[in-house]
Scaffold this active site. Sequence first.
Site, short mmCIF file in Angstrom:
data_model
loop_
_atom_site.label_atom_id
_atom_site.label_comp_id
_atom_site.label_asym_id
_atom_site.label_seq_id
_atom_site.Cartn_x
_atom_site.Cartn_y
_atom_site.Cartn_z
N GLU A 321 -8.67 2.50 -4.23
CA GLU A 321 -9.39 3.83 -3.89
C GLU A 321 -8.80 4.65 -4.78
OE1 GLU A 321 -7.95 6.55 0.16
OE2 GLU A 321 -6.84 4.78 -0.54
N HIS A 322 -7.51 4.78 -5.13
CA HIS A 322 -6.94 5.63 -6.11
C HIS A 322 -6.73 4.95 -7.56
CE1 HIS A 322 -5.97 7.22 -2.19
NE2 HIS A 322 -6.71 8.49 -2.78
#
EC number: 1.1.1.23
Length: 425
Positions: A321-322
């Site tokens: 996601e990040h």
Amino acid sequence: MKLILNKEELLDKYSRRKAVEEDIEQQVRKILNEVASSGDEALIEYAREFDGFKGDLSNLKVSEEEIDKAYREVDDGFLNSLRKAIQRVFDFHQKQLPRSWFTTEENGNILGQIYTPVEVAGIYVPGGTAAYPSSVVMNAVPAKVAGVKRIVMVSPQKGERMNPYVLVAAREAGVTEIYRVGGAHAIAALAFGTKTIPRVDVITGPGNIYVTIAKKLVYGTVNIDMLAGPSEVVVIADSSAKPEYLAADMLSQAEHDSLASGVVITWDGELARKTAQKVEEYLKLLPRREIILKALENCGGIVVVDDEEEALQLANQLAPEHLELMLPNPFGYLAKVKNAGAVFLGQFSPEPMGDYLAGPNHVLPTSGTSRFYSPLSVDNFLKKSSVIYYSQEGFLADARDVIKLAETEGLFAHALSVKVRISNE
């Protein structure tokens, strides 16, 4: 707790994290079917059972007076920071707006594409172990920028009333109505509509596994943004990175919930050791320590690899996601990033800056789905329509080709639709 792992140990944690019990889907199907068939009656029963809601249908919708009261309960510092965040998110998403276009051919044909917003958007805001005004902003602002007129928010009420910070964020971000209901039953209400909650065209926003499965099952009845799972960050770092930064960034993800993931990948064994020490040190200071410990045990750790190429390969495999690149000249590595919801470059771009204020959306693909999903954007609230205008000259130039293609497919009424226009000219 073992923090320093090899690559195989981390991948094993990830594979176990993705396992979903089949019986959850059956429970969700039952909830969806009952709300679809019984409407408000089923909705209020589930709200009482799962959300702890103690009211009735008459106060399921949050009143304007309750929102006014919430403004009196939040501090000016929060309100100022919130408005700054909203403006930055608004400015970023405004740059995403596509333009309708038309092209005119020599024979007078006009072809084009127009964009129109959905009429009603539903946004889901979690209300579990923490309150998330930032989630309100990240879901509502893109809808508002896209031109959606009716933005319906659902969020479970914990305790006697709704969180005032969430209510203030909703009004500031442009939400038009709020309902104190959450879980799969809230998704069902948005997808199918009840007498109290309107049917929407698109549902966005993250939630727990029940919410995610509900969104998966109603897709096709309504559109959805993505199937969001637990939050995650992967940080690639070399010896130039500070262990304090790495440890804090791991912990910032792990505190979301027990399935969240905080991972550091490095080829510097000494940096790994110092980062692990800082994690242990910071853990003693944090109020959500128990949640963090479970998250690190389930799907966190510090992985030591051979070199930067292996680090990037592993990060692309995880498709997080990040992704943070805590490296000298991080822009030099950007082209090697194939799969990530958002990429944070350098020592002073920690993931929380993107969570709250930078401007890009924080609703991002998780659980490896950044291989094919994108962040939430204005596109999720827009529809494209093709526009076709034929002049008589243009029609006659193309008509016989259309007839030939239609008859080849055995669709003779299609061919007839063109033939009758030729014969009448």
